[in-house]
Design a protein around this motif. Sequence first.
Motif, mmCIF file in Angstrom:
data_model
loop_
_atom_site.group_PDB
_atom_site.id
_atom_site.type_symbol
_atom_site.label_atom_id
_atom_site.label_comp_id
_atom_site.label_asym_id
_atom_site.label_seq_id
_atom_site.Cartn_x
_atom_site.Cartn_y
_atom_site.Cartn_z
ATOM 1 N N GLY A 1 0.822 -1.198 0.000
ATOM 2 C CA GLY A 1 0.000 0.000 0.000
ATOM 3 C C GLY A 1 0.853 1.245 0.000
ATOM 4 O O GLY A 1 2.066 1.204 -0.227
ATOM 5 N N ASN A 2 0.183 2.370 0.210
ATOM 6 C CA ASN A 2 0.864 3.657 0.331
ATOM 7 C C ASN A 2 1.605 4.046 -0.950
ATOM 8 O O ASN A 2 2.650 4.673 -0.907
ATOM 9 C CB ASN A 2 1.844 3.642 1.510
ATOM 10 C CG ASN A 2 2.008 5.025 2.114
ATOM 11 O OD1 ASN A 2 1.062 5.805 2.146
ATOM 12 N ND2 ASN A 2 3.201 5.330 2.589
ATOM 13 N N GLN A 3 1.043 3.666 -2.127
ATOM 14 C CA GLN A 3 1.708 3.936 -3.393
ATOM 15 C C GLN A 3 0.662 4.264 -4.460
ATOM 16 O O GLN A 3 -0.420 3.680 -4.489
ATOM 17 C CB GLN A 3 2.550 2.740 -3.847
ATOM 18 C CG GLN A 3 3.291 2.961 -5.163
ATOM 19 C CD GLN A 3 4.327 4.064 -5.076
ATOM 20 O OE1 GLN A 3 5.191 4.054 -4.212
ATOM 21 N NE2 GLN A 3 4.229 5.044 -5.965
ATOM 22 N N VAL A 4 1.022 5.192 -5.335
ATOM 23 C CA VAL A 4 0.188 5.555 -6.479
ATOM 24 C C VAL A 4 0.869 5.038 -7.746
ATOM 25 O O VAL A 4 2.066 5.259 -7.954
ATOM 26 C CB VAL A 4 0.003 7.083 -6.577
ATOM 27 C CG1 VAL A 4 -0.822 7.439 -7.808
ATOM 28 C CG2 VAL A 4 -0.654 7.621 -5.320
ATOM 29 N N TYR A 5 0.096 4.353 -8.575
ATOM 30 C CA TYR A 5 0.583 3.856 -9.857
ATOM 31 C C TYR A 5 -0.203 4.542 -10.967
ATOM 32 O O TYR A 5 -1.428 4.670 -10.881
ATOM 33 C CB TYR A 5 0.413 2.340 -9.965
ATOM 34 C CG TYR A 5 1.216 1.583 -8.929
ATOM 35 C CD1 TYR A 5 2.485 1.108 -9.217
ATOM 36 C CD2 TYR A 5 0.697 1.365 -7.651
ATOM 37 C CE1 TYR A 5 3.230 0.428 -8.262
ATOM 38 C CE2 TYR A 5 1.429 0.692 -6.687
ATOM 39 C CZ TYR A 5 2.696 0.225 -7.001
ATOM 40 O OH TYR A 5 3.428 -0.442 -6.050
ATOM 41 N N VAL A 6 0.499 4.973 -12.014
ATOM 42 C CA VAL A 6 -0.140 5.698 -13.108
ATOM 43 C C VAL A 6 0.107 4.948 -14.413
ATOM 44 O O VAL A 6 1.264 4.702 -14.791
ATOM 45 C CB VAL A 6 0.406 7.137 -13.219
ATOM 46 C CG1 VAL A 6 -0.190 7.841 -14.436
ATOM 47 C CG2 VAL A 6 0.088 7.924 -11.954
ATOM 48 N N LEU A 7 -0.975 4.584 -15.092
ATOM 49 C CA LEU A 7 -0.898 3.989 -16.422
ATOM 50 C C LEU A 7 -1.172 5.095 -17.435
ATOM 51 O O LEU A 7 -2.258 5.686 -17.433
ATOM 52 C CB LEU A 7 -1.941 2.878 -16.585
ATOM 53 C CG LEU A 7 -1.929 1.749 -15.555
ATOM 54 C CD1 LEU A 7 -3.019 0.730 -15.871
ATOM 55 C CD2 LEU A 7 -0.562 1.068 -15.511
ATOM 56 N N LEU B 1 -5.855 13.282 -4.948
ATOM 57 C CA LEU B 1 -4.914 12.174 -5.150
ATOM 58 C C LEU B 1 -3.898 12.153 -4.014
ATOM 59 O O LEU B 1 -3.059 13.050 -3.897
ATOM 60 C CB LEU B 1 -4.202 12.322 -6.495
ATOM 61 C CG LEU B 1 -3.250 11.178 -6.873
ATOM 62 C CD1 LEU B 1 -3.991 9.842 -6.942
ATOM 63 C CD2 LEU B 1 -2.558 11.470 -8.204
ATOM 64 N N ARG B 2 -3.991 11.127 -3.186
ATOM 65 C CA ARG B 2 -3.073 10.969 -2.060
ATOM 66 C C ARG B 2 -2.702 9.495 -1.941
ATOM 67 O O ARG B 2 -3.307 8.625 -2.555
ATOM 68 C CB ARG B 2 -3.732 11.426 -0.753
ATOM 69 C CG ARG B 2 -4.368 12.799 -0.822
ATOM 70 C CD ARG B 2 -5.018 13.185 0.495
ATOM 71 N NE ARG B 2 -5.806 14.419 0.386
ATOM 72 C CZ ARG B 2 -6.453 14.981 1.385
ATOM 73 N NH1 ARG B 2 -6.407 14.422 2.609
ATOM 74 N NH2 ARG B 2 -7.158 16.095 1.204
ATOM 75 N N ALA B 3 -1.698 9.239 -1.153
ATOM 76 C CA ALA B 3 -1.324 7.858 -0.839
ATOM 77 C C ALA B 3 -1.833 7.515 0.555
ATOM 78 O O ALA B 3 -2.002 8.393 1.402
ATOM 79 C CB ALA B 3 0.188 7.686 -0.910
ATOM 80 N N SER B 4 -2.088 6.238 0.763
ATOM 81 C CA SER B 4 -2.597 5.788 2.060
ATOM 82 C C SER B 4 -1.989 4.430 2.390
ATOM 83 O O SER B 4 -1.888 3.563 1.512
ATOM 84 C CB SER B 4 -4.120 5.662 2.024
ATOM 85 O OG SER B 4 -4.608 5.015 3.195
ATOM 86 N N TRP C 1 2.932 15.887 -13.566
ATOM 87 C CA TRP C 1 1.562 15.772 -13.059
ATOM 88 C C TRP C 1 1.438 14.709 -11.985
ATOM 89 O O TRP C 1 0.436 14.675 -11.262
ATOM 90 C CB TRP C 1 0.602 15.436 -14.202
ATOM 91 C CG TRP C 1 0.508 16.477 -15.265
ATOM 92 C CD1 TRP C 1 0.834 16.329 -16.585
ATOM 93 C CD2 TRP C 1 0.068 17.825 -15.111
ATOM 94 N NE1 TRP C 1 0.628 17.500 -17.262
ATOM 95 C CE2 TRP C 1 0.148 18.438 -16.377
ATOM 96 C CE3 TRP C 1 -0.382 18.581 -14.009
ATOM 97 C CZ2 TRP C 1 -0.202 19.761 -16.579
ATOM 98 C CZ3 TRP C 1 -0.736 19.899 -14.228
ATOM 99 C CH2 TRP C 1 -0.650 20.480 -15.486
ATOM 100 N N TRP C 2 2.415 13.848 -11.879
ATOM 101 C CA TRP C 2 2.278 12.681 -11.003
ATOM 102 C C TRP C 2 3.462 12.559 -10.054
ATOM 103 O O TRP C 2 4.208 11.582 -10.093
ATOM 104 C CB TRP C 2 2.148 11.408 -11.863
ATOM 105 C CG TRP C 2 1.182 11.581 -12.996
ATOM 106 C CD1 TRP C 2 1.475 11.684 -14.320
ATOM 107 C CD2 TRP C 2 -0.243 11.693 -12.895
ATOM 108 N NE1 TRP C 2 0.341 11.844 -15.060
ATOM 109 C CE2 TRP C 2 -0.748 11.852 -14.208
ATOM 110 C CE3 TRP C 2 -1.150 11.663 -11.826
ATOM 111 C CZ2 TRP C 2 -2.096 11.993 -14.487
ATOM 112 C CZ3 TRP C 2 -2.499 11.806 -12.102
ATOM 113 C CH2 TRP C 2 -2.966 11.965 -13.403
ATOM 114 N N PRO C 3 3.681 13.544 -9.200
ATOM 115 C CA PRO C 3 4.810 13.472 -8.267
ATOM 116 C C PRO C 3 4.646 12.288 -7.317
ATOM 117 O O PRO C 3 3.542 11.992 -6.846
ATOM 118 C CB PRO C 3 4.734 14.814 -7.524
ATOM 119 C CG PRO C 3 3.316 15.257 -7.672
ATOM 120 C CD PRO C 3 2.865 14.768 -9.010
ATOM 121 N N HIS C 4 5.751 11.600 -7.073
ATOM 122 C CA HIS C 4 5.815 10.480 -6.137
ATOM 123 C C HIS C 4 5.044 9.251 -6.634
ATOM 124 O O HIS C 4 4.882 8.285 -5.874
ATOM 125 C CB HIS C 4 5.293 10.881 -4.748
ATOM 126 C CG HIS C 4 5.844 12.173 -4.240
ATOM 127 N ND1 HIS C 4 7.201 12.367 -4.051
ATOM 128 C CD2 HIS C 4 5.232 13.344 -3.931
ATOM 129 C CE1 HIS C 4 7.403 13.604 -3.616
ATOM 130 N NE2 HIS C 4 6.227 14.224 -3.532
#
Length: 715
Positions: free
Chosen positions: A75-81, A181-184, A200-203
């Motif tokens: 968890g605690n991660q953002v993935y961008v396609l 948009l946040r991480a959890s 547009w998609w930091p971190h």
Amino acid sequence: MSERMDGRADSNGRVYQASGDQHIVEHHHHNEVGSVAWEGIESVRQPTGGRAPVVLRDRTELMERLQSAVAPEAGNQVYVLHGMGGCGKTAVARTLFQYATTDGNRVGLWVNAADRTSLRSGMLAVAADMGATEGELIAARNGLRAPADLVWDRLDSSARPWLLVLDNADDPEILQDGGWLRASPRGTILVTTRRAAARWWPHAELHHVGVLPREAAAQVLCDLAPESGTMEEAAEIADRLGRLPLALTLAGGFLSHQVIDPWTMTRYGHHLGGHGHVDFIDQGAIALAREDARHLITRTWQLSLDALAGRGVQESTALLRLLACYGADPLPITLLNTSQINAVVPQARAEVALRGLLDQSLTAVVDVGVRCLQTHAVLLASVAASTPCEQVTELTGTAGLLLAAHVPAIPQRGPQDPRMSLLAPHAIALLRNSTEASVVAEVLDVAVRLTCALHRTGDYLSAWELASAAAAGAEPELGREHRLVLSAHSRTGRALFRLGRFEASEAVLRRVLADRERLFGPEDPDTLDSYFGINPPLQELGRGAEGIALLRRAMDGRERVLGREHPLTLQAQAHLLECLPIAELVLEVDRAEMPLPQECALHLGPEHAITLGARLSYAVALFRLGRFDAAVVDARLVAEDYQHRHGPDYALTLSAQHLSARARAALGDMDSAVELMMVVAHRREQSLGAEHPYTVQSYELLEEFRAQAAARLTD
């Protein structure tokens, strides 16, 4: 009444306030024909975008990475396609959603993030699903509490891990502005978007989703329409569709829904060649409860262009229409960096327009040794089909000017220039897309020059392909007797000769010569060029006397029309040295006031290409006259100069070395002759092919030299 009265109206209701009694009668009619019904969020527990693939093909490495993101404790991660419209981002997200909610034992949450309203409604529905009270939701809706904070408070406190998909997030500004948009630590976020820029998609961890490999694309068609054809037939259709998942899905949908008259893939492929093939692809769209432009080839990319226009970058649409005049092969970016682009896009705005297209994944920068743009073929066809007719002439004309600015007016001999090879398919595409005769003629002129440039750098195969395709493409509009069409055919014949196809070369050049003589007369420069150009294949076909007669006609005509000291006159004279009968050659060499190479150097300069060619022709003449000592020296020097200027694989470098080896063998220096001929034979095989007559001749001479060397050792 002295006390204050407050009221609030909901939806279409009204609030009335009066100091006395009033009698009010209202009639409310709901869901009448033509009225717009309220649409709420149907579900956040099921995917609501795209179509579930029968089987997700390819994407193996990507799915392994994403599946690890929904593993226990992850968890605690953002993935961008990210990727262009129609490349299958949502299909990947749906597949991961299915995996996470079954094998991953996670709560699956799906929100359409295409616009601010859908995002806000969807995220508040997520908060409600995760246990937010009615009072909390009302406060968030009425601005009494930050809605994003409420959503993420609930997500952070979830008892079960979750996967949140934000689909179609093509306007990332709305995610940033609202803090949506946040991480959890309690879950994983997956975003699908056309916006590729990392800013547009930091971190976040970014993954590009592109077109499918050929085998996987063919399998998609077979999954959707298994009875329509073989895997090989499916692969051919997939190639025609650029292996774009949306196009494959539409094609498979069309094939699988033909009941009365089932179609085969072969039949489908026959319909992909016409001008209306983009509309034809869209016929595979399955009827939806509401129209969705993302499911249509003809409309999906307009969403991205509309978004750019909404941000004040209207020039991106014009630039994409300009790119649609070319082909889908890599296009050198430098093509856009010239003032000729002003007719379509102000040069000062071209950078902004291009960045907009890149940000929306409508084109991509690729490095193939030259920095290029590459745009998907189906996208280009879709944009071209939707371009207003009144803009086509200006667009194609500008595209032709951009090409013309990058092709030398008089191509010179030299090492291969990768930029010229990259431009060739775009010249053909531009001819195909041009409808105005004047534009076709301008583009054909560029194509002929480009063919000449390719030929003079030794890329004979590309030169032949371009010349023959250009002639075929322009002939319907200009006619077979147009001067430029004949020039394209002439370049075809010249390239065929260099490829070792002597009979085909002579046939093409013979037809061009006859047409030029009839149309332009025997003294026309183009006719004189035909006299000159047909000599080499005639010599190789054993018709030397005929070739010499035509070559003399070229030399004499050029001298009358252009002058004795003109480069083309001197070039024809040099070629005569290679084929004159010995008796005439002796007189030509010994009675000249000065050797031809010196005359060329005097009038043209020692570095001129014609001067260098004359030196090689003069060395050939010395060899033919049996003056081997002089021939060895001259051939060695000219070979060194050719290699220095054009490289070791250049055709004339190898011709000079071939001559040098023969002269050394004639002097009895068999060891150096064998060594040099080995180099020539090997390099000709690599550059021309094993079956080329010159390659075969080199290997035959190599064996002959080896036999002579062995015989001398025995003696």
